[in-house]
Design a protein around this motif. Structure first.
Motif, PDB file in Angstrom:
ATOM      1  N   LEU A 112     -30.153  16.421  -5.763  1.00 28.03           N
ATOM      2  CA  LEU A 112     -29.793  16.492  -4.345  1.00 28.03           C
ATOM      3  C   LEU A 112     -30.956  16.948  -3.467  1.00 28.03           C
ATOM      4  O   LEU A 112     -30.881  16.863  -2.229  1.00 28.03           O
ATOM      5  N   LEU A 115     -32.151  14.662  -0.735  1.00 25.50           N
ATOM      6  CA  LEU A 115     -31.082  14.423   0.238  1.00 25.50           C
ATOM      7  C   LEU A 115     -30.905  15.636   1.151  1.00 25.50           C
ATOM      8  O   LEU A 115     -30.704  15.497   2.357  1.00 25.50           O
ATOM      9  N   TRP A 346     -22.794  11.075  -1.293  1.00 24.17           N
ATOM     10  CA  TRP A 346     -23.509  12.192  -0.660  1.00 24.17           C
ATOM     11  C   TRP A 346     -22.770  12.662   0.595  1.00 24.17           C
ATOM     12  O   TRP A 346     -22.680  13.849   0.861  1.00 24.17           O
TER      13      TRP A 346
END
Lengths: 446, 292
Positions: A112, A115, A346
């Motif tokens: 992650l 992101l 996400w």
């Protein structure tokens, strides 16, 4: 005599292998521009408030539908890992410390970090102790969903009937020799069919109507690990190290759990509570079979449902020879690395980690939130219902022990279930059980 | 030419089931046989280990225990189920009021879902609240902790399955009984035989094809017992009901040792093949009577 064939089960695995070679099939389909995400979890107590919050998410994202897949703890992991092998895992799923290392190593989780950087997600809102647990080598595999500790749930009625007040449950101590004030109090809460309490002359341990305590834990998290910590036992020599549960301090803790059932007769017999078939402890207390239960903070809503309004409260766990202590754990949601909809997944993850979502779940009293500032929301929600849950928070700030970090989680979990069940039934000694699990779990570490 | 056309027609008709058989039975067996030579955790890359899995299982006491448990289960299950079914079939093989009702009643358990039944039976055998111990308690008997007592767990599992499948076995045997020509019994009665003689000299020999079918299919099914164990005991207590099929499941889908589980599955496959072959040979040696 099942028509289900062993061969065919393994054959499924073989087919999965073929499927794995052929690349994933599209079963999390998108039709008409609407993407359906699969979101897997194991706790039905948390499902309703989460589902409600997800409806909000869907309203804000009309192109995303979320389908929740619920499987209980025992089935969840075998199902998830089989799906991972077949490359058909849910897009977003609950992740746990004992399986996280394997998953991160196998590369089935989405990193992650990029992101988070790209969307400038503020990760400082999370309890750093929780957030650190999901990082490996600069990669981030999850944002804290929640945290939990273990407490002593009690039935207000059972306490009153025994002439006790909630304050009498504070400051209790136990020791391996005579059980201490903890056992003395539990004896007052244990009543036989003739109304005699444990410790009184004429008490019949064979015909107990209400036990003082109920315990149930597939791994040890809600029962003996807590006593182990309070007795100075270390489950491992170091994180990622070897298991050391055959050491005397650990064996004494296991022995104490057996003693509560078989020596002091103050705990519900294992024939009732042994997992996986025993009823959950909120049910045991709700039916009046036990006055108290050692259970996790995630069970609050279940106890609230099983007992009448104002019918239950939570006290601290007793202190052992080396002091107080509780197992402390937290979960996260992970994004499957093979998801066909990484962008949408996400978006969902951001929602699940957001203040809005965690606040809604905390307000419903489901779990202590991963965002530190929301702890008061959770405590306030329960205070409004007349339940003081701040003990869990105090426990988290005190001496705690996390889940063991090990490659041998599968072996430990499978072996511990059956072997400890035997110990609680009195079919195996604490020493033999500890040695057996220790040897087998260590053998599984490569 | 006609012969060729017939053959072609036969194969055309066979094709759907033949394709299914090859694709869903034969191919997976080869797949499992291949997989049994690998070490694979279902996620990473499989690594070839030759016969290591077989060497390991031969030296694994838990494998031997599960093998013993499986045979023990078969021995508890098959004789009880077959004898009970035969007695029921004999009792129902006569014109009687309400006979059809009984027939349906005995077959009902077979139609129910094993998993659901397992859960219901777990309640019935619950040591504190279960019906079994409540009834025993009325008679002054302190019933055991059925499913958590290593000595009782397997007999309980076996009796649940006997209860579930006896009706089905009975149905097949009943059909066999009704195919036996009635004249044989009349002739034998005229010759002054006793009912016992008629049973052993007429009924049993003529029932052989049905018995063979029932024994072979039930034995195969028994070796593969899984769902009742999965629901009621999870192989416990202390491995007392850890039958081969459950052990395969546990190794494959709880411990994620796909190669080892495949090797175990091959062992179970071989075992069933042997037992079935032995049954075939035994029944082939006997005479078959044909009245058609």
């Amino acid at each position: 005599m099942s028509r289900k064939i062993g061969l065919s089960m393994v054959a499924t695995a073989a087919l999965l292998a073929l499927a794995a070679c052929g690349g994933g099939s599209d079963d999390s389909g998108s039709s008409g521009g609407v993407v359906t995400l699969r979101y897997a979890m194991w706790d039905e107590v948390q499902k309703p408030p989460i589902e409600q919050s997800i409806r909000e998410f869907e309203k804000a994202h009309p192109n995303i539908k979320v389908q929740i897949e619920l499987n209980n703890w025992n089935d969840y992991w075998s199902k998830l890992q089989t799906q991972l092998a077949g490359r058909s895992a849910p897009d977003v799923f609950w992740d746990h410390v004992s399986y996280f290392p394997k998953f991160s190593k196998e590369g089935v989780l989405t990193d992650l970090a990029p992101l988070i950087a790209q969307d400038k997600v503020d990760t400082s809102v999370y309890d750093p102790k929780l957030a650190e647990g999901w990082k490996v080598d600069g990669k981030v595999y999850g944002l804290p969903k929640d945290w939990d500790t273990i407490g002593l749930f009690y039935s207000a009625k059972a306490l009153k009937d025994a002439g006790l007040t909630p304050a009498d449950l504070d400051g209790l101590t136990w020791n391996p020799a005579d059980g201490g004030t903890f056992v003395k109090t539990l004896q007052k809460l244990t009543v036989d069919e003739n109304g005699k309490r444990a410790g009184e002359p004429g008490f019949d341990p064979e015909k107990v109507k209400q036990y003082g305590l109920a315990m149930q834990a597939p791994t040890g998290q809600q029962d003996w690990w807590n006593f182990a910590l309070q007795n100075g036992c270390k489950l491992q020599d170091k994180p990622w190290g070897r298991w050391t549960i055959d050491q005397p301090a650990c064996v004494q803790a296991i022995q104490f759990v057996q003693d509560l059932r078989l020596k002091y007769h103050v705990a519900v017999p294992a024939t009732v509570t042994n997992p996986p078939n025993g009823p959950s402890l909120d049910q045991v207390v709700g039916r009046g079979e036990a006055a108290t239960a050692m259970d996790g903070s995630w069970m609050l809503r279940a106890f609230d449902t099983a007992l009448p309004d104002g019918g239950f409260g939570v006290a601290d766990l007793p202190a052992g020879p080396v002091g107080k202590g509780s197992v402390y754990n937290g979960l996260t949601e992970a994004i499957y690395a093979g998801t066909e909809h990484p962008k949408e997944a996400w978006e969902l993850l951001k929602w699940l980690a957001s203040e809005k979502h965690q606040k809604a779940v905390a307000q419903a009293g489901a779990v202590w939130p991963g965002i530190s500032a929301l702890n008061d929301v959770f405590a306030g929600a329960w205070k409004a219902k007349g339940v003081d849950v701040t003990g869990f928070k105090k426990a988290a700030e005190g001496t705690t022990m996390g889940y063991p970090l090990t490659e041998a989680a599968d072996t430990y979990n499978v072996k511990a279930l059956d072997i400890f069940n035997q110990v609680w039934l009195g079919q195996m000694t604490a020493q033999d059980a500890a040695k057996k699990i220790n040897d087998e779990a260590n053998a599984a570490i490569k | 030419m006609r012969h060729v056309r017939d053959t072609a027609e036969a194969y055309t008709l066979l094709a759907p089931s033949l394709i299914g058989f090859l694709l869903f039975l034969v191919a997976p067996i080869f797949g499992v046989a291949g997989l049994s030579l690998f070490d694979w955790n279902l996620m990473g890359a499989p690594s070839f280990v030759g016969l290591d899995n077989y060497r390991e299982l031969a030296a694994d006491p838990e494998v031997w225990r599960s093998l013993f448990n499986t045979v023990y289960y078969v021995l508890l299950n098959i004789p009880a189920q077959t004898v009970l079914a035969l007695l029921l079939a004999l009792a129902l093989n006569r014109r009687m009021r309400g006979g059809k009702v009984f027939r349906v009643a005995f077959v009902l358990p077979w139609m129910a879902m094993p998993v659901a039944l397992g859960i219901v039976w777990s309640w019935i055998f619950d040591p504190r609240y279960g019906a079994v111990n409540q009834v025993l308690g009325m008679a002054g008997i302190d019933g055991p902790n059925w499913l958590t007592d290593p000595a009782w767990a397997m007999p309980v599992i076996a009796s649940v399955n006997v209860w579930q499948y006896t009706g089905y076995t009975m149905l097949i045997l009943l059909a066999g009984l009704q195919a036996i020509p009635h004249q044989l019994y009349e002739a034998a009665a005229i010759d002054g035989t006793t009912p016992a003689q008629r049973f052993f000299m007429i009924t049993l020999p003529l029932l052989r094809p049905s018995l063979f079918f029932v024994l072979v299919t039930n034995t195969i099914g028994s070796f593969q017992v899984f769902d009742t164990v999965f629901v009621m005991t999870q192989g416990g207590p202390g491995g007392a009901t850890d039958v081969l099929n459950f052990h395969i499941y546990q190794q494959g889908f709880q411990l994620f040792r796909a190669g080892f589980a495949s090797a175990l599955a091959m062992v179970l496959f071989g075992l069933i093949l042997l037992v079935t072959a032995a049954q075939f040979l035994y029944f082939r040696k006997r005479t078959v009577y044909d009245f058609s």
